[in-house]
Design a protein around this motif. Structure first.
Motif, PDB file in Angstrom:
ATOM      1  N   ASP A 127      13.686  -8.176  -9.265  1.00 24.44           N
ATOM      2  CA  ASP A 127      12.922  -7.482  -8.231  1.00 24.44           C
ATOM      3  C   ASP A 127      11.727  -8.351  -7.846  1.00 24.44           C
ATOM      4  O   ASP A 127      10.788  -8.536  -8.646  1.00 24.44           O
ATOM      5  N   ILE A 128      11.729  -8.857  -6.643  1.00 21.93           N
ATOM      6  CA  ILE A 128      10.701  -9.806  -6.208  1.00 21.93           C
ATOM      7  C   ILE A 128       9.322  -9.162  -6.113  1.00 21.93           C
ATOM      8  O   ILE A 128       8.329  -9.750  -6.572  1.00 21.93           O
ATOM      9  N   PRO A 129       9.152  -7.954  -5.516  1.00 22.12           N
ATOM     10  CA  PRO A 129       7.806  -7.355  -5.474  1.00 22.12           C
ATOM     11  C   PRO A 129       7.191  -7.170  -6.863  1.00 22.12           C
ATOM     12  O   PRO A 129       5.979  -7.392  -7.037  1.00 22.12           O
ATOM     13  N   SER A 130       7.992  -6.784  -7.864  1.00 19.99           N
ATOM     14  CA  SER A 130       7.454  -6.631  -9.222  1.00 19.99           C
ATOM     15  C   SER A 130       7.017  -7.975  -9.776  1.00 19.99           C
ATOM     16  O   SER A 130       5.977  -8.079 -10.443  1.00 19.99           O
ATOM     17  N   LYS A 131       7.803  -9.019  -9.507  1.00 20.75           N
ATOM     18  CA  LYS A 131       7.435 -10.356  -9.983  1.00 20.75           C
ATOM     19  C   LYS A 131       6.132 -10.813  -9.346  1.00 20.75           C
ATOM     20  O   LYS A 131       5.260 -11.384 -10.013  1.00 20.75           O
ATOM     21  N   GLU A 132       5.983 -10.569  -8.034  1.00 19.23           N
ATOM     22  CA  GLU A 132       4.761 -10.970  -7.364  1.00 19.23           C
ATOM     23  C   GLU A 132       3.540 -10.231  -7.906  1.00 19.23           C
ATOM     24  O   GLU A 132       2.462 -10.811  -8.039  1.00 19.23           O
ATOM     25  N   MET A 133       3.729  -8.960  -8.211  1.00 21.19           N
ATOM     26  CA  MET A 133       2.611  -8.179  -8.734  1.00 21.19           C
ATOM     27  C   MET A 133       2.233  -8.630 -10.139  1.00 21.19           C
ATOM     28  O   MET A 133       1.060  -8.612 -10.516  1.00 21.19           O
ATOM     29  N   CYS A 134       3.232  -9.057 -10.925  1.00 21.09           N
ATOM     30  CA  CYS A 134       2.969  -9.461 -12.308  1.00 21.09           C
ATOM     31  C   CYS A 134       2.544 -10.930 -12.421  1.00 21.09           C
ATOM     32  O   CYS A 134       2.093 -11.355 -13.500  1.00 21.09           O
ATOM     33  N   ASP A 135       2.722 -11.700 -11.358  1.00 22.96           N
ATOM     34  CA  ASP A 135       2.374 -13.127 -11.402  1.00 22.96           C
ATOM     35  C   ASP A 135       0.859 -13.274 -11.330  1.00 22.96           C
ATOM     36  O   ASP A 135       0.233 -12.941 -10.322  1.00 22.96           O
ATOM     37  N   GLN A 136       0.258 -13.781 -12.410  1.00 19.32           N
ATOM     38  CA  GLN A 136      -1.196 -13.917 -12.460  1.00 19.32           C
ATOM     39  C   GLN A 136      -1.704 -15.021 -11.547  1.00 19.32           C
ATOM     40  O   GLN A 136      -2.911 -15.112 -11.297  1.00 19.32           O
ATOM     41  N   ARG A 137      -0.811 -15.880 -11.054  1.00 17.23           N
ATOM     42  CA  ARG A 137      -1.249 -16.919 -10.126  1.00 17.23           C
ATOM     43  C   ARG A 137      -1.608 -16.320  -8.767  1.00 17.23           C
ATOM     44  O   ARG A 137      -2.365 -16.929  -8.006  1.00 17.23           O
ATOM     45  N   ASN A 138      -1.034 -15.149  -8.468  1.00 18.39           N
ATOM     46  CA  ASN A 138      -1.409 -14.451  -7.231  1.00 18.39           C
ATOM     47  C   ASN A 138      -2.696 -13.675  -7.483  1.00 18.39           C
ATOM     48  O   ASN A 138      -2.694 -12.583  -8.036  1.00 18.39           O
ATOM     49  N   ALA A 139      -3.788 -14.267  -7.134  1.00 17.83           N
ATOM     50  CA  ALA A 139      -5.105 -13.685  -7.438  1.00 17.83           C
ATOM     51  C   ALA A 139      -5.440 -12.625  -6.391  1.00 17.83           C
ATOM     52  O   ALA A 139      -6.202 -12.876  -5.449  1.00 17.83           O
ATOM     53  N   PHE A 140      -4.829 -11.444  -6.551  1.00 21.26           N
ATOM     54  CA  PHE A 140      -5.146 -10.312  -5.672  1.00 21.26           C
ATOM     55  C   PHE A 140      -6.302  -9.542  -6.305  1.00 21.26           C
ATOM     56  O   PHE A 140      -6.112  -8.767  -7.252  1.00 21.26           O
ATOM     57  N   THR A 141      -7.517  -9.757  -5.801  1.00 24.25           N
ATOM     58  CA  THR A 141      -8.696  -9.064  -6.317  1.00 24.25           C
ATOM     59  C   THR A 141      -8.809  -7.730  -5.608  1.00 24.25           C
ATOM     60  O   THR A 141      -9.053  -7.663  -4.391  1.00 24.25           O
ATOM     61  N   MET A 142      -8.641  -6.650  -6.366  1.00 30.10           N
ATOM     62  CA  MET A 142      -8.602  -5.306  -5.794  1.00 30.10           C
ATOM     63  C   MET A 142      -9.988  -4.688  -5.773  1.00 30.10           C
ATOM     64  O   MET A 142     -10.860  -4.996  -6.609  1.00 30.10           O
ATOM     65  N   CYS A 143     -10.208  -3.771  -4.819  1.00 31.18           N
ATOM     66  CA  CYS A 143     -11.487  -3.072  -4.704  1.00 31.18           C
ATOM     67  C   CYS A 143     -11.669  -2.120  -5.876  1.00 31.18           C
ATOM     68  O   CYS A 143     -10.701  -1.641  -6.471  1.00 31.18           O
ATOM     69  N   PRO A 144     -12.914  -1.799  -6.262  1.00 30.12           N
ATOM     70  CA  PRO A 144     -13.176  -0.923  -7.429  1.00 30.12           C
ATOM     71  C   PRO A 144     -12.538   0.466  -7.251  1.00 30.12           C
ATOM     72  O   PRO A 144     -12.470   1.003  -6.148  1.00 30.12           O
ATOM     73  N   LEU A 145     -12.104   1.036  -8.373  1.00 29.55           N
ATOM     74  CA  LEU A 145     -11.454   2.353  -8.354  1.00 29.55           C
ATOM     75  C   LEU A 145     -12.465   3.496  -8.350  1.00 29.55           C
ATOM     76  O   LEU A 145     -12.098   4.642  -8.113  1.00 29.55           O
ATOM     77  N   CYS A 146     -13.731   3.202  -8.667  1.00 32.61           N
ATOM     78  CA  CYS A 146     -14.776   4.224  -8.602  1.00 32.61           C
ATOM     79  C   CYS A 146     -16.084   3.535  -8.206  1.00 32.61           C
ATOM     80  O   CYS A 146     -16.177   2.306  -8.189  1.00 32.61           O
ATOM     81  N   ASP A 147     -17.063   4.312  -7.893  1.00 36.61           N
ATOM     82  CA  ASP A 147     -18.343   3.767  -7.437  1.00 36.61           C
ATOM     83  C   ASP A 147     -19.203   3.354  -8.622  1.00 36.61           C
ATOM     84  O   ASP A 147     -19.242   4.034  -9.665  1.00 36.61           O
ATOM     85  N   LYS A 148     -19.873   2.225  -8.460  1.00 37.21           N
ATOM     86  CA  LYS A 148     -20.961   1.762  -9.326  1.00 37.21           C
ATOM     87  C   LYS A 148     -20.500   1.316 -10.710  1.00 37.21           C
ATOM     88  O   LYS A 148     -20.817   0.220 -11.151  1.00 37.21           O
ATOM     89  N   PHE A 149     -19.717   2.150 -11.424  1.00 36.17           N
ATOM     90  CA  PHE A 149     -19.368   1.835 -12.806  1.00 36.17           C
ATOM     91  C   PHE A 149     -18.051   1.074 -12.933  1.00 36.17           C
ATOM     92  O   PHE A 149     -17.730   0.575 -14.001  1.00 36.17           O
ATOM     93  N   CYS A 150     -17.236   1.020 -11.867  1.00 24.73           N
ATOM     94  CA  CYS A 150     -15.940   0.337 -11.921  1.00 24.73           C
ATOM     95  C   CYS A 150     -16.078  -1.045 -11.306  1.00 24.73           C
ATOM     96  O   CYS A 150     -16.745  -1.230 -10.277  1.00 24.73           O
ATOM     97  N   ASP A 151     -15.431  -1.995 -11.943  1.00 27.07           N
ATOM     98  CA  ASP A 151     -15.508  -3.388 -11.506  1.00 27.07           C
ATOM     99  C   ASP A 151     -14.298  -3.715 -10.639  1.00 27.07           C
ATOM    100  O   ASP A 151     -13.331  -2.946 -10.541  1.00 27.07           O
ATOM    101  N   TYR A 152     -14.343  -4.881 -10.003  1.00 25.79           N
ATOM    102  CA  TYR A 152     -13.164  -5.388  -9.326  1.00 25.79           C
ATOM    103  C   TYR A 152     -12.092  -5.679 -10.382  1.00 25.79           C
ATOM    104  O   TYR A 152     -12.390  -5.912 -11.544  1.00 25.79           O
ATOM    105  N   TRP A 153     -10.852  -5.696  -9.963  1.00 22.69           N
ATOM    106  CA  TRP A 153      -9.785  -5.892 -10.930  1.00 22.69           C
ATOM    107  C   TRP A 153      -8.620  -6.635 -10.288  1.00 22.69           C
ATOM    108  O   TRP A 153      -8.462  -6.637  -9.067  1.00 22.69           O
TER     109      TRP A 153
END
Length: 961
Positions: free
Chosen positions: A345-371
């Motif tokens: 499954d290519i989408p799962s591989k892309e999501m699990c590949d750490q070389r794809n540096a997809f920096t996601m927005c915080p899941l909550c305000d103030k106390f949650c970091d980027y991930w």
């Protein structure tokens, strides 16, 4: 024995009991029905023949015009008032009763009147002696042949005739396949007595005393089986009335606590050392044990013992369980397909590949970091197990499966109707329910009082009204009488539905607040597993709420139906089913609908999130989508309901009720030695301890809710049929054991179908097509993947799909106070990503929905329309291709009608020949008489006036024959 009445206190019959527990003390007459009641001997009853003044009883109330006793005797009897002598009538004493004793005396008089009326109806009665000051007593009822034959004719009960005809067998390849199947399944067949010649069927016809010569009556005692005998007695009990309180039937008397219970007896014990085999023991050994779970059900024996209504339920349950086998196999194949293709499954591989540096927005305000998106690799891989192209095929398969199941049930139902002689069964006129009669009586009394008060005003027009208004019109409850009940129903059902939604909203608030609280935690492990912890605990809380509300809704639905005051039991049952199903359907599926169609849809976007209670953001779906969470929600609620409600509750609650009733009887009963009671408990004693049968509604309801879990959201959980199959294998034996060992024997009810349940099943099947279409189109990523591969991918593959579904957000545009504190990301973050189709920050229309969003939305709606119409067309096609009535059964029904006509003509022809032979013999006697002497002619003339030689006498003699 006087007037068919056997009093247990008569000498010579007191100490003897039926050795089998199924007969009167004479060991000849069967006990067809039993009435049980608790008595309390408040009056000091003298022995017959003893010289004592006759007591006059009243309830001790002060009434006008009542003569007061002048002299009080010092004698007392337990809780009774004092014995007093009536003024002016020496020797006549008065017993002043307490209210409790007066009520008991009234019940005793009602029982005596009711039993006298039963004797007048032709039944024979045997009573237990009342040797204690209080206790439990039984009234045993036997129906003689005259009563059985009379009532069987009135009820139009079909009975076997002397005629048997051959059943046309299937020919060709179907016959060969059927023979092979019978040989393969021979070890799975229950070892119960079968008909000697399965190729022949006995012709049945409604019983008629005038045509008694048609029936195969070898023994009058066994011609009507036990189930039919108890059914006939029950009909007499229901229509026999008493003048006291205008009680109509045994139902009213039980409701007024005159009797505690009325039930037919089981056919002896189901286990024991004796070698006597009965149908109950046979059912236990071959059907009601977990050790025979692999065997087929003895449906014909179930029908014979419990009646057609219960037989149809177990036939339906058996067919449903058999149909779950192919759906389980396909579901396992779909799940294995997801397991096999997870690595490709290519989408799962892309999501699990750490070389794809997809920096996601915080899941909550103030106390949650980027991930990093790669941290959600496990969720993405697990989602593929259920979110893959095979689930679309499985959804179509299950929609057709539901259609085929319903069609096959209609065919099986018709086949059973033919072999059980239910074809042409007419609906019997039902007796009104006791609650309906009570309400009607209150209305009559109220109208009578109003009429009495206004009699002076209307007396002048009564004559004219009587000329035009029918006096024999039966009074009944109108819609205005039921309006308060209807209003209460509407209001309370609406309130209960809102209560369910409130419970779901409460769980949502719990998830939001708990996720925020765990995000603030200093524990690293707690922050890392926020989503897993919140999801697991919320689903368990939801399960507990569903189980509690299910029990509450069952009781509320029954109460709401009672205040509607339905006239008959059938109407009551149908209205109860509709209310209970509506409430339990909403309760079971409300949280699942929320996760499937609403969760993550109203979150907003970074910089403009939707908040609840100021500061708590609406919850989002996991990075892999909401389908995995829907699967978890559905599986836990389904398995929890099956394990706890369908099994533990069903086993434990009847045992607790039985223990509580036993302890209550032991506590209330006075410890006295009864010298007349036999040492071994009789069958009526053993059956009284059992739980009373309350109907099939709970049994059907749990299976209908399960059918919804199997069909409605099957696109998100292909293993649902597997768990339903495992549950039903146990459920069949659990219900069987409950009916055979833990419940009193139910009254047999003749039904030719499963009633309103079929309509509910059909509705769920049609609703499942629409819901699964929306689950695939809206909840899963099937449509976005399809659109990307064929519309946006440069090389026609899924490479780049994850990047295509993620939008950009400029972190400098975050609201003040919502930026992450102490971010662990070493590099400066300028843009974060979030899952949505929106314009990038460098676009003139930044953060608005993009063209891809509208294209995907159009594709989703187009898929829903296409999927729904395709599956509906295929379902209609399957319905049209499979006839409701099997061809061989249709031919057999026609053949049976022709055989019946021929049989009647043949019997009538033989009857006519017999009459003609009598007439010919009569003519020969006349000729010989005219040639004799005058003295003999005179003698013959005298004999001719006798009816013995007439045509009428010969025909009547034949009728007797």
């Amino acid at each position: 024995i006087i007037n068919n009445y056997v009093d247990g206190t008569q000498g010579g019959m007191r100490d003897t009991a039926s050795p089998s527990g199924l007969h009167f003390r004479d060991s000849r007459r069967k006990v067809d029905y039993v009435l049980a009641y608790h008595y309390r001997r408040g009056l000091a009853r003298q022995a017959p023949g003893a010289a004592s003044p006759e007591p006059l009883v009243w309830n001790g109330g002060s009434g006008q015009g009542r003569a007061e006793p002048q002299q009080q005797q010092p004698q007392h009897d337990g809780q009774l008032g004092a014995l007093r002598e009536w003024p002016g009538l020496p020797g006549l004493q008065v017993v002043e009763l307490s209210p409790l004793d007066a009520l008991e005396e009234e019940r005793r008089l009602q029982r005596e009147e009711y039993e006298r009326n039963l004797l007048e109806a032709g039944l024979e009665i045997e009573r237990d002696p009342e040797n204690k000051s209080q206790g439990l007593s039984f009234v045993r009822i036997h129906a003689p042949w005259q009563v059985l034959s009379r009532e069987a004719e009135l009820l139009k009960i079909k009975m076997p005739t002397k005629k048997m005809y051959e059943i046309t067998e299937e020919k060709g390849i179907l016959k060969t396949l059927n023979e092979i199947w019978c040989k393969l399944t021979e070890p799975l067949q229950p070892q119960v007595p079968q008909q000697e010649n399965t190729k022949m069927k006995t012709l049945s016809y409604p019983f008629s005393r005038e045509k008694i010569y048609l029936y195969n009556i070898k023994d009058k005692d066994t011609f009507f089986d036990n189930a039919t005998r108890s059914r006939i007695v029950r009909e007499i009990l229901k229509r026999t009335s008493t003048k006291a309180r205008n009680s109509m039937g045994i139902g009213t008397l039980i409701a007024n606590n005159v009797y505690d219970a009325a039930y037919p007896l089981h056919d002896g014990e189901y286990e024991g050392q004796n070698d006597d085999m009965n149908e109950r023991k046979l059912l236990y050994q071959e059907w009601a044990r977990y050790g025979v779970f692999y065997k087929f059900q003895p449906i014909d024996l179930i029908r014979k013992y419990f009646g057609e209504k219960i037989g149809l339920y177990f036939a339906w349950l058996g067919l449903y369980t058999e149909f779950l086998i192919p759906s389980s196999v396909v579901g396992i194949i779909v799940f294995l397909y997801g397991c096999i293709t997870i690595e490709s499954d290519i989408p799962s591989k892309e999501m699990c590949d750490q070389r794809n540096a997809f920096t996601m927005c915080p899941l909550c305000d103030k106390f949650c970091d980027y991930w990093n998106l790669s941290s959600a690799c496990a969720t993405a891989r697990a989602s593929h197990l259920f979110d893959n192209p095979a689930t679309v095929f499985f959804s179509i398969f299950m929609a057709l499966w539901a259609t085929m199941f319903l069609e096959q049930w209609k065919r099986l139902q018709m086949r059973l109707s033919y072999f059980w002689d239910l074809t042409g069964l007419e609906e019997e006129e039902e007796h009104p329910r006791p609650e309906y009669e009570t309400k009607l009586l209150q209305k009559k009394l109220k109208n009578k009082n109003i009429t009495t008060e206004n009699s002076n005003e209307i007396c002048h027009i009564c004559y004219f009204v009587s000329m035009f208004c029918p006096q024999n019109e039966k009074e009944k409850l109108t819609w205005s009488d039921r309006m308060p009940g209807y209003a209460a129903n509407f209001g309370l059902i609406l309130f209960m539905i809102m209560l369910t939604f409130s419970a779901v909203f409460g769980v949502i608030v719990y998830r939001i607040t708990t996720a925020a609280a765990l995000s603030f935690s200093t524990n690293e492990a707690a922050r890392a597993n926020v989503r897993v912890t919140v999801t697991a605990t919320a689903v368990l809380i939801n399960l507990v709420v569903v189980l509690i509300l299910d029990e509450i809704y069952g009781a509320v639905a029954k109460w709401l139906t009672e205040i509607e005051i339905p006239k008959t039991e059938k109407t009551f049952e149908e209205r109860l089913i509709l209310k209970a199903f509506l409430l339990k359907f909403v309760n079971s599926y409300a949280s699942i609908f929320y996760v499937a169609f609403f969760k993550g849809r109203f979150v907003g976007r970074p910089g403009r999130y939707v908040y609840v209670f100021e500061g708590y953001r609406m919850e989002e779906c996991a990075p892999g989508g909401c389908l995995m969470e829907l699967c978890v929600q559905l599986s836990i609620i389904m398995l929890g309901k099956q394990l706890i409600q369908n099994n533990l509750f069903e086993i434990g609650i009847p045992k607790l009720k039985k223990l509580f009733r036993k302890l209550k009887d032991e506590r209330t009963e006075v410890k006295e030695v009864d010298t007349n009671q036999s040492k071994d408990p009789q069958q009526w004693d053993l059956d009284y301890i059992l739980e009373p049968f309350t109907g099939l509604t709970p049994e059907y309801m749990e299976m209908i809710i399960q059918f919804g879990f199997v069909t409605l959201f099957v696109a998100s959980f292909p293993l649902a049929p597997v768990f339903a199959l495992l549950n039903n294998v146990i459920e069949v034996r659990l219900d069987a054991k409950k009916f055979v060992t833990e419940l009193r024997r139910p009254d047999t009810v003749r039904e030719k179908d499963i009633g309103i349940w079929y309509n509910i099943l059909s509705g769920i099947g049609k609703l499942s097509v629409i819901i699964n279409a929306f689950v695939i189109a809206v909840t899963s990523d099937f449509i976005p993947r399809l659109m990307y591969q064929y519309a946006y991918s440069q090389n026609g593959t899924m490479h780049g799909f994850i990047n295509h579904t993620l939008s950009y957000f400029n972190v400098s545009q975050l609201k003040a106070g919502t930026q992450p504190e102490n971010s662990l990301f070493a590099q400066e973050v300028s843009f974060c990503r979030f899952k949505d189709y929106r314009e990038p920050p460098w676009s003139p229309h930044q953060y608005e929905f993009s063209k891809q969003y509208w294209a995907v939305l159009s594709a989703r709606l187009a898929f829903v329309i296409l999927f729904q119409n395709l599956v509906m067309f295929l379902s209609v096609l399957v319905d049209w291709m499979i006839p409701d009535i099997p061809k061989d059964i249709s031919e057999q029904i026609k053949k049976e009608k022709a055989v019946l006509v021929d049989f009647f003509l043949k019997e009538e022809h033989e009857k006519l020949k017999l009459i003609e032979s009598f007439i010919a013999r009569d003519k020969r006697k006349r000729r010989s008489g005219t040639k004799s002497k005058r003295t003999r002619a005179a003698s013959f003339s005298q004999g001719h006036h006798s009816p013995k030689g007439s045509f009428t006498s010969f025909s009547s003699q034949h009728t007797v024959v």
